[in-house]
Design an enzyme around this catalytic site. Sequence first.
Site, short mmCIF file in Angstrom:
data_model
loop_
_atom_site.label_atom_id
_atom_site.label_comp_id
_atom_site.label_asym_id
_atom_site.label_seq_id
_atom_site.Cartn_x
_atom_site.Cartn_y
_atom_site.Cartn_z
N ASN A 96 0.86 -1.18 0.00
CA ASN A 96 0.00 0.00 0.00
C ASN A 96 0.90 1.24 0.00
O ASN A 96 1.45 1.61 1.03
CB ASN A 96 -0.90 -0.04 1.24
CG ASN A 96 -1.85 1.14 1.32
OD1 ASN A 96 -1.78 2.06 0.49
ND2 ASN A 96 -2.71 1.13 2.31
N ARG B 181 -2.60 -2.00 -3.56
CA ARG B 181 -3.73 -1.07 -3.48
C ARG B 181 -3.53 0.03 -4.51
O ARG B 181 -2.45 0.63 -4.59
CB ARG B 181 -3.78 -0.46 -2.09
CG ARG B 181 -4.87 0.55 -1.98
CD ARG B 181 -4.83 1.28 -0.67
NE ARG B 181 -5.87 2.29 -0.65
CZ ARG B 181 -5.77 3.44 -0.02
NH1 ARG B 181 -4.69 3.72 0.66
NH2 ARG B 181 -6.76 4.31 -0.06
N HIS C 63 -12.70 4.25 -0.54
CA HIS C 63 -12.81 3.33 0.60
C HIS C 63 -13.58 2.06 0.23
O HIS C 63 -14.19 1.41 1.10
CB HIS C 63 -13.55 3.98 1.81
CG HIS C 63 -12.78 5.05 2.51
ND1 HIS C 63 -13.39 6.18 3.00
CD2 HIS C 63 -11.47 5.17 2.81
CE1 HIS C 63 -12.48 6.95 3.58
NE2 HIS C 63 -11.30 6.37 3.47
N ARG D 291 -9.96 17.40 5.98
CA ARG D 291 -10.71 17.75 4.77
C ARG D 291 -12.09 18.29 5.14
O ARG D 291 -12.73 17.78 6.04
CB ARG D 291 -10.87 16.51 3.88
CG ARG D 291 -9.61 16.14 3.13
CD ARG D 291 -9.78 14.84 2.38
NE ARG D 291 -8.92 13.81 2.93
CZ ARG D 291 -9.02 12.51 2.68
NH1 ARG D 291 -9.95 12.07 1.85
NH2 ARG D 291 -8.20 11.66 3.23
N GLU E 194 -8.64 -3.56 5.54
CA GLU E 194 -8.49 -3.41 4.09
C GLU E 194 -7.37 -4.29 3.55
O GLU E 194 -7.45 -4.80 2.44
CB GLU E 194 -8.23 -1.93 3.77
CG GLU E 194 -9.48 -1.09 4.02
CD GLU E 194 -9.21 0.40 4.17
OE1 GLU E 194 -8.72 0.81 5.23
OE2 GLU E 194 -9.50 1.14 3.22
#
Length: 394
Positions: free
Chosen positions: A9, A86, A175, A236, A380
């Site tokens: 990742n 990923r 996601h 964010r 994940e």
Amino acid sequence: MTDTILVVNCGSSSLKLALFDQQFKKIASALAERLNNPDAFAHIAGQEAPVPLPTGADHGQALASLVKAFNESGYMSQPPKAIGHRVVHGGETFRESTLVSDDTMTAIEACAELAPLHNPVNLEGIRAMRELFPDIPHVVVFDTAFHLTLPPRAYRYALPEQCYTDWSIRRYGFHGTSHSFMVQEAANRLNQTPATTSIISAHLGNGCSITAIRDGLSVDTSMGLTPLEGLVMGTRSGDVDPGLFDFLAARGISAADAHHMLNYDSGLLGLSGQTNDMRTLCELADHGHEPSRLAIDVFCFRLARYIGAMTSSLDRLDALVFTGGIGENSARVRSQTASHLKLLGVRLDEELNHHHGRISDGRIESPESNYPVLVIPTNEELVIAREANLRAHN
Ligand code: ADP
């Protein structure tokens, strides 16, 4: 030594590796940070000594050093059976995880315009690992793929058609690996099959998104063209009025500065003026720090508003699911969010909520709740390992 599956990742300045055995048990993990900086460093989890890196190591150099370290530590004395990578953006091209070929690489490059901070660095990791392991299958797993089942009414913006047809401007969602894991895990806990399970999945980490999943398929999600849209996040803003950009421009703030502000200086950090870390915010709020309390209020209210909005895409709700660092660990956020959902009949058992569902197989709703509410730890890396194993042998 048993067969292993390696998960890679690569983030913009960091990378994570995870190594799984054939039963998908994680046997080792490693992290490299501050890549391309003079103080780049790396270490294997559980080992005190850092893994030596060349000064200012890039992703490729860090991967080579970590693979060597895994090898020397005895975790990976032979090449893994498959490597899962990923990749953040698969555009409309990648509906599912895919075996890497030169054509796949070209197609991922073509999606880079949609994720300029992520896809190029994801590609760098894949190239480096293909050089190190040219003879084993590499599989790419996309954050966006799970959401390609969104109907046009959910993915199209109300913009001139050219924006979509010529520039691929639409809502993609992110996601996806976490949300797809949620529906599988929720189905297990509810004794259902994923293909007939409908949930609202709230992934609340540093990035936050919420997805409506109907009969196992993503039908609406809060992130859009980029991972900036939707919920309030660590740094964010989530949704703002698009008129904001003009307003800021009139005050001398360029598009690049506005982009930076919305991505890095906003969200929980912007509102509190202190931190993007929810745990610290809760402590500050408990000590009477008003801006931190406000940040938590806005976070929970926006989340509840989105939960209400997501019900428009469902004809049945089997569970509301919380995951991610905040979703899994903050009883306060779950409780405050549920307090806005009285009309929907969402009710929590505060004792079960306090224990994060760990004493009740994830369940935290009270008997009078209209819907089950679940807390499920995300994983994940496990999803990527499973996908790599599956595609490598198809
Ligand atoms: P990422 O999206 O980077 O993977 P995580 O999923 O680890 O991030 O989530 C990080 C967030 O989870 C941070 O805001 C952190 O404060 C929050 N968090 C972790 N543990 C707790 C806790 N016990 N209480 C409240 N928030 C927590």
